[in-house]
Design a protein around this motif. Structure first.
Motif, short mmCIF file in Angstrom:
data_model
loop_
_atom_site.label_atom_id
_atom_site.label_comp_id
_atom_site.label_asym_id
_atom_site.label_seq_id
_atom_site.Cartn_x
_atom_site.Cartn_y
_atom_site.Cartn_z
N TYR A 223 0.83 -1.20 0.00
CA TYR A 223 0.00 0.00 0.00
C TYR A 223 0.86 1.26 0.00
O TYR A 223 0.58 2.20 -0.74
N ARG A 224 1.92 1.28 0.79
CA ARG A 224 2.80 2.46 0.81
C ARG A 224 3.43 2.68 -0.57
O ARG A 224 3.36 3.78 -1.13
N GLN A 225 4.02 1.62 -1.11
CA GLN A 225 4.69 1.76 -2.41
C GLN A 225 3.69 1.87 -3.56
O GLN A 225 3.99 2.50 -4.58
N GLY A 226 2.52 1.29 -3.36
CA GLY A 226 1.47 1.41 -4.38
C GLY A 226 1.00 2.84 -4.55
O GLY A 226 0.82 3.32 -5.67
N TYR A 227 0.80 3.55 -3.44
CA TYR A 227 0.43 4.97 -3.53
C TYR A 227 1.51 5.75 -4.26
O TYR A 227 1.23 6.60 -5.11
N GLU A 228 2.75 5.49 -3.91
CA GLU A 228 3.88 6.17 -4.56
C GLU A 228 3.85 5.93 -6.07
O GLU A 228 3.96 6.85 -6.87
N TYR A 229 3.68 4.66 -6.46
CA TYR A 229 3.70 4.28 -7.88
C TYR A 229 2.52 4.90 -8.62
O TYR A 229 2.68 5.54 -9.67
N TYR A 230 1.30 4.70 -8.09
CA TYR A 230 0.10 5.08 -8.83
C TYR A 230 -0.23 6.56 -8.76
O TYR A 230 -0.85 7.10 -9.68
N TRP A 231 0.17 7.23 -7.69
CA TRP A 231 -0.19 8.64 -7.53
C TRP A 231 0.95 9.59 -7.89
O TRP A 231 0.71 10.75 -8.14
N LYS A 232 2.19 9.09 -7.88
CA LYS A 232 3.32 10.00 -8.08
C LYS A 232 4.20 9.59 -9.26
O LYS A 232 4.14 10.17 -10.33
N THR A 233 5.01 8.54 -9.07
CA THR A 233 6.06 8.27 -10.05
C THR A 233 5.53 7.78 -11.40
O THR A 233 6.10 8.07 -12.43
N HIS A 234 4.44 7.00 -11.38
CA HIS A 234 3.92 6.42 -12.63
C HIS A 234 2.43 6.73 -12.79
O HIS A 234 1.67 5.93 -13.34
N ALA A 235 2.03 7.90 -12.33
CA ALA A 235 0.61 8.28 -12.34
C ALA A 235 0.06 8.37 -13.76
O ALA A 235 0.77 8.73 -14.70
N HIS A 236 -1.20 8.02 -13.90
CA HIS A 236 -1.93 8.19 -15.16
C HIS A 236 -3.36 8.59 -14.79
O HIS A 236 -3.94 8.03 -13.87
N PRO A 237 -3.94 9.55 -15.50
CA PRO A 237 -5.27 10.05 -15.10
C PRO A 237 -6.37 9.00 -15.16
O PRO A 237 -7.39 9.14 -14.47
N ASN A 238 -6.19 7.93 -15.93
CA ASN A 238 -7.22 6.89 -16.02
C ASN A 238 -7.10 5.84 -14.92
O ASN A 238 -7.94 4.96 -14.81
N SER A 239 -6.04 5.94 -14.14
CA SER A 239 -5.76 4.94 -13.11
C SER A 239 -6.34 5.40 -11.78
O SER A 239 -6.12 6.53 -11.36
N THR A 240 -7.08 4.52 -11.10
CA THR A 240 -7.65 4.87 -9.80
C THR A 240 -7.80 3.61 -8.96
O THR A 240 -8.04 2.52 -9.48
N PHE A 241 -7.65 3.77 -7.65
CA PHE A 241 -7.87 2.65 -6.73
C PHE A 241 -9.35 2.39 -6.50
O PHE A 241 -9.72 1.35 -5.96
N LYS A 242 -10.23 3.32 -6.83
CA LYS A 242 -11.61 3.18 -6.39
C LYS A 242 -12.39 2.19 -7.25
O LYS A 242 -12.09 1.99 -8.43
N TYR A 243 -13.36 1.57 -6.62
CA TYR A 243 -14.25 0.64 -7.32
C TYR A 243 -15.62 0.73 -6.66
O TYR A 243 -15.73 1.14 -5.49
N THR A 244 -16.66 0.38 -7.40
CA THR A 244 -18.00 0.50 -6.84
C THR A 244 -18.13 -0.45 -5.64
O THR A 244 -17.74 -1.62 -5.71
N THR A 245 -18.68 0.07 -4.56
CA THR A 245 -18.84 -0.74 -3.35
C THR A 245 -19.70 -1.98 -3.62
O THR A 245 -19.46 -3.05 -3.06
N SER A 246 -20.66 -1.85 -4.53
CA SER A 246 -21.51 -3.00 -4.86
C SER A 246 -20.72 -4.12 -5.53
O SER A 246 -21.15 -5.28 -5.51
N SER A 247 -19.56 -3.80 -6.12
CA SER A 247 -18.71 -4.85 -6.71
C SER A 247 -18.29 -5.88 -5.67
O SER A 247 -17.96 -7.02 -6.01
N LEU A 248 -18.28 -5.46 -4.40
CA LEU A 248 -17.85 -6.38 -3.34
C LEU A 248 -18.77 -7.59 -3.21
O LEU A 248 -18.33 -8.65 -2.73
N LEU A 249 -20.03 -7.47 -3.65
CA LEU A 249 -20.92 -8.64 -3.63
C LEU A 249 -20.32 -9.77 -4.46
O LEU A 249 -20.43 -10.95 -4.10
N ASP A 250 -19.68 -9.41 -5.58
CA ASP A 250 -19.05 -10.40 -6.45
C ASP A 250 -17.64 -10.72 -6.00
O ASP A 250 -17.22 -11.89 -6.00
N LEU A 251 -16.90 -9.69 -5.63
CA LEU A 251 -15.50 -9.88 -5.26
C LEU A 251 -15.36 -10.78 -4.03
O LEU A 251 -14.48 -11.65 -3.98
N MET A 252 -16.20 -10.57 -3.04
CA MET A 252 -16.00 -11.25 -1.77
C MET A 252 -16.36 -12.74 -1.81
O MET A 252 -16.00 -13.49 -0.91
#
Length: 329
Positions: A223-252
């Motif tokens: 998580y620490r290095q992931g934030y660094e990678y995705y938000w700073k060093t290798h950021a891309h505007p289409n990249s996001t950690f967020k997902y619909t909460t309802s997706s958890l019905l399938d994911l879990m």
């Protein structure tokens, strides 16, 4: 270290990224195709001196959770193309530059279908030898690749880098850190789906704008290095950690190792020896009893995120992938 996506004509965000197509070199071809009525945005990489009339071994590359085709998936796809493979990496449906509403739905069935869809498209691409089709999944894409390869025998060999079993983590928490809140989180996901169905706002999980201090206090390297990678060093505007909460019905209720014994293709699983996600690769590898050819390859000293960008570790992973696909494609 990375290419700045703003400076790259293909918005690629990794070191050594292609900036223009030149004759006789590896080229990149942005493509769009349909999958179940949605536009899927992908990049196809062709090897140096590519000729449409020849036949090339080909690798499908599935990106990490929250990632897009312009980040680590693109790096591995480009580097494999440098070794003579045609490669494709696509943004998952509902994510990145691909179509689908609401945005950032993250359901395992969709992510697995994305991999089948890449195989559908690339098998018809000029120069592709569909009898020599390989699969590479990175992080969450690795878990979904294990699921896809169980039944899709077009893939003659399967490899993962830093495999992340999305269902297990969404269910149990990372390193089993949320076992005591499973039912509470299922109630939240159920309520989110009910709210969506009633026409209310879509709720999201996983999104956070953390300060540097908050990031430093996160309990896991990933998580620490992931934030660094995705938000700073290798950021891309289409990249996001967020997902619909309802997706958890399938994911879990999903687990990348369910029916993993159906994989009878050669299997290579690569992970960093220092990755706090290593337990997921080791678990899946032990359960993959249906293949005669399987290998677990540890990159000494690497963490999960460092296999995405740190050149010595990326080089080791690619050397191993080259040997593996060279033998089995």
């Amino acid at each position: 270290m990375a290419a700045d996506y703003k400076q790259n004509p293909f918005t690629l965000a990794y070191e050594g990224a292609i900036t223009e197509n030149r004759k006789g070199q590896v080229n990149i071809h942005p493509v769009t195709y349909q999958l179940h009525g949605l536009d899927i945005a992908a990049n196809v990489y062709t090897p140096a001196n590519y000729e449409a009339g020849k036949k090339y071994p080909t690798v499908v590359v599935a990106h990490p959770n929250g990632g897009v085709k312009e980040q680590v998936a693109g790096l591995y796809a480009q580097r494999l193309a440098e070794q003579g493979y045609i490669t494709i990496t696509a943004d998952a449906a509902y994510q990145g530059a691909s179509g689908g509403q609401p945005r950032n739905v993250d359901k395992p069935a969709y992510r697995i279908e994305d991999i089948h869809g890449m195989a559908d498209f690339i098998s018809q691409y000029a120069g592709v030898d569909a009898s020599r089709l390989g699969l590479l999944g990175i992080c969450g894409g690795g878990g979904y690749s294990l699921a896809a390869a169980q039944t899709d025998k077009r893939f003659k060999s399967v490899a993962t880098v830093s495999m992340f079993n999305s269902g297990r983590v969404r269910r149990n928490g990372y390193v089993n850190s949320q076992l005591d809140t499973i039912q509470t989180r299922l109630q939240q996901a159920t309520a989110a789906r009910a709210q969506e169905a009633a026409g209310g706002p879509v709720l999201y999980s996983g999104d956070a704008n953390l300060t540097d201090e908050q990031i430093a206090k996160l309990p896991f390297d990933l998580y620490r290095q992931g934030y660094e990678y995705y938000w700073k060093t290798h950021a891309h505007p289409n990249s996001t950690f967020k997902y619909t909460t309802s997706s958890l019905l399938d994911l879990m209720r999903f687990d990348a190792t369910d029916q993993i014994e159906l994989i009878n293709q050669p299997l290579l699983m690569i992970a960093g020896s220092q990755a706090d996600s290593l337990y997921m690769t080791e678990d899946a590898f032990a359960k993959a009893s249906g293949t005669k050819d399987k290998e677990l390859f540890l990159i000494e000293g690497a963490t999960h995120i460092e296999t995405y960008w740190k050149q010595p570790y990326v080089n080791q992973a690619l050397e191993k992938l080259s040997q593996f696909y060279g033998k089995f494609l």
